[in-house]
Design an enzyme around this catalytic site. Structure first.
Site, short mmCIF file in Angstrom:
data_model
loop_
_atom_site.label_atom_id
_atom_site.label_comp_id
_atom_site.label_asym_id
_atom_site.label_seq_id
_atom_site.Cartn_x
_atom_site.Cartn_y
_atom_site.Cartn_z
N PHE A 126 0.88 -1.17 0.00
CA PHE A 126 0.00 0.00 0.00
C PHE A 126 0.92 1.22 0.00
O PHE A 126 1.98 1.21 0.62
CB PHE A 126 -1.00 0.03 1.17
N THR A 127 0.47 2.26 -0.70
CA THR A 127 1.33 3.42 -0.96
C THR A 127 1.98 4.01 0.30
O THR A 127 3.21 4.06 0.40
CB THR A 127 0.51 4.50 -1.67
N ASP A 162 -2.65 -4.58 8.80
CA ASP A 162 -3.24 -3.30 8.41
C ASP A 162 -4.74 -3.55 8.47
O ASP A 162 -5.33 -4.14 7.55
CB ASP A 162 -2.79 -2.86 7.02
#
Ligand code: P70
Length: 466
Positions: A130-131, A221
């Site tokens: 994820f960025t 996450d």
């Protein structure tokens, strides 16, 4: 009665509307100049110029009357706010981790976690990047390694748990670099960049066993973990009669901590937290929180935000909520599929992801097909989507080249409890019209490229009129 079948049972929104926000429609000519002014980047369009906003499901939910009531009992004391203790109680009950550090949003928690656990030269495996998560790992000196199952990179694979970790890939990394250089695995629920795809409980259980043997932590996450729990209930054998609440708890019990952006699952406009079980790590995290976030009993949030978050958590585990939430996304996805629009399968939880590479096969990846398609969708009907492809993936820090990920996607992200089925119909019709004229959509050239998370602020211009 035509069209109504006796056996059919539709779902409906498990709420009624008490307050509304009026929408504004623009003309095509206005939108053409707006998109040019925004450098063909939907992040740079003003909200007032958007008709249906499907940019993100982050911080965009409609709060309930009870959440708004919670906003009125905000205890805005600097230290030891009552709302912090209310949030902590709800957090213990639902997630079950020992320690809570509130943060202003998800990336605040990622920053603290990466600083605590990642040392220069370390490797952080994850089920797709994820960025913001990867950037924090890299800034702490780590290297992200993708260990998701191969199916996740294939938009057409119907695998029900495309968020699963390929334990073989993880094991190869651990053998290659040594377990002491792998502080934790970053395990994302409902993997965003793969199209909102869940992991299975059986995969998590296996991963937990592997990591325990090798002394590697499992850090979740948990931004969309409640939606992941709902998919487990729907798809995984043995879970149909378990509650989403109990599945959530089972997931958390198999992990060592979590970073959460509360702006998604938890139905609030701002907030996040870091969850930990280890007391020593928790003390260090609380200490870092005072540098970057605020005192450890508010972490950059107002007391009222924490109260709304506690109530949002209670509403997020309601099955009626998840059924309607995921049902609405599926409704849009199925409409697009029947119009022949290529989308990522299976349909995920938080949005429908259009396969821009298949939609615009005449464009090279370095002509940014997903960026161009998001811009074209905006011009067609004022609907705002988000690029999730080559621009989002950024450049390889070693070679400096565009990463050109296999998935070149446009995300139609559905805010929770905000839009109606009719908005989904209008959206599907808009995309179908763009699809019918897809050969007219040309590529883009990047004219401004910021150093970090370039997709937020990059600017583009059309390569040539076709
Ligand atoms: C989105 C948002 C945020 C997010 C996430 C996962 C799985 C962490 C975070 C960070 C907002 C966003 C962020 C970066 C690029 C584009 C959009 N996702 N983990 O729209 O949380 O934003 O609270 O700091 O999805 O998907 P936060």
């Amino acid at each position: 009665m035509s069209g109504i079948v006796a056996e059919k049972r539709s779902w409906a929104e498990p709420y009624k509307i008490k307050s509304v926000e009026l929408l504004r429609m623009t003309t095509r000519a206005e939108r053409e100049s707006i998109i040019a002014e925004a450098g063909h980047n939907t992040f740079l369009i003003k909200s007032r110029d958007v008709y249906i906003d499907l940019l993100t499901d982050s911080g965009t939910a409609a709060m309930s009357d009870r959440q708004w009531a919670g906003m009125m009992v905000g205890d805005e004391a600097y230290a030891g706010s009552e709302n912090y203790y209310n949030l902590e109680a709800a957090f213990h009950e639902h997630y079950g981790y020992r320690y809570l550090v509130p943060t202003h949003q998800g990336r605040g928690a990622e920053n603290i976690l990466s600083q605590l656990l990642v040392k220069p030269g370390d490797y952080v495996p994850g089920n797709m990047y994820f960025t913001t998560t990867r950037l924090h790992q890299e800034r702490a000196g780590g290297t992200f390694v993708d260990v998701i199952v191969d199916e996740a990179h294939d938009p057409n694979s119907e695998h029900p748990f495309k968020g699963d970790v390929d334990i073989g890939k993880l094991d190869r990394l651990v053998r290659q670099v040594g377990a002491q250089r792998v502080p934790y695995i970053s395990l994302e629920a409902n993997v965003n960049m793969a199209g909102g795809q869940p992991f299975s409980m059986s995969n998590l259980r296996e991963l937990h066993g592997y990591c325990q043997t090798h002394g590697i932590l499992v850090m979740l996450d948990g931004t969309r973990v409640i939606e992941n729990a709902y998919f487990i209930k729907e798809r995984e054998p043995g879970y149909a009669s378990k509650s989403v609440k109990s599945i959530l708890r089972e997931i958390c019990d198999l992990t060592d901590g979590a970073t959460v952006s509360a702006k998604k699952d938890l139905l609030v406009n701002i907030g996040g937290f870091l969850a930990l079980n280890d007391e020593e790590l928790f003390k260090q995290a609380q200490n870092l929180a005072v540098i970057y976030e605020g005192l450890h009993t508010y972490g950059g949030l107002a007391g009222r935000d924490m109260e709304a978050m506690a109530q949002g958590l209670r509403e997020a585990v309601m099955e009626t909520h998840q059924a309607a939430r995921i049902g609405q996304v599926r409704y849009l996805g199925e409409k697009l599929q029947s119009a022949g629009v290529p989308i990522v399968k299976p349909i995920g939880s938080h949005g429908v992801f259009i396969d821009a590479a298949a939609f615009l096969p005449h464009l090279d990846r370095d002509e940014y097909p997903a960026q161009a398609l998001a811009a074209a969708i905006y011009v067609e009907a004022g609907i705002r989507a988000m690029e999730r492809g080559n621009v989002s993936a950024g450049r390889d820090p070693q070679t400096g080249d565009n990463r050109r990920p296999n998935l070149e996607l446009v995300r139609l992200t559905i805010p929770r409890r905000v839009y109606t089925q009719a908005h989904m119909d209008v959206t599907a019709e808009c995309i179908a019209r763009v699809h019918a004229q897809r050969d007219k959509v040309g590529g883009l050239r990047m004219t401004y490229e910021p150093e970090y998370l370039r997709f937020f602020q990059a600017r583009f211009e059309p390569i040539a009129a076709r």
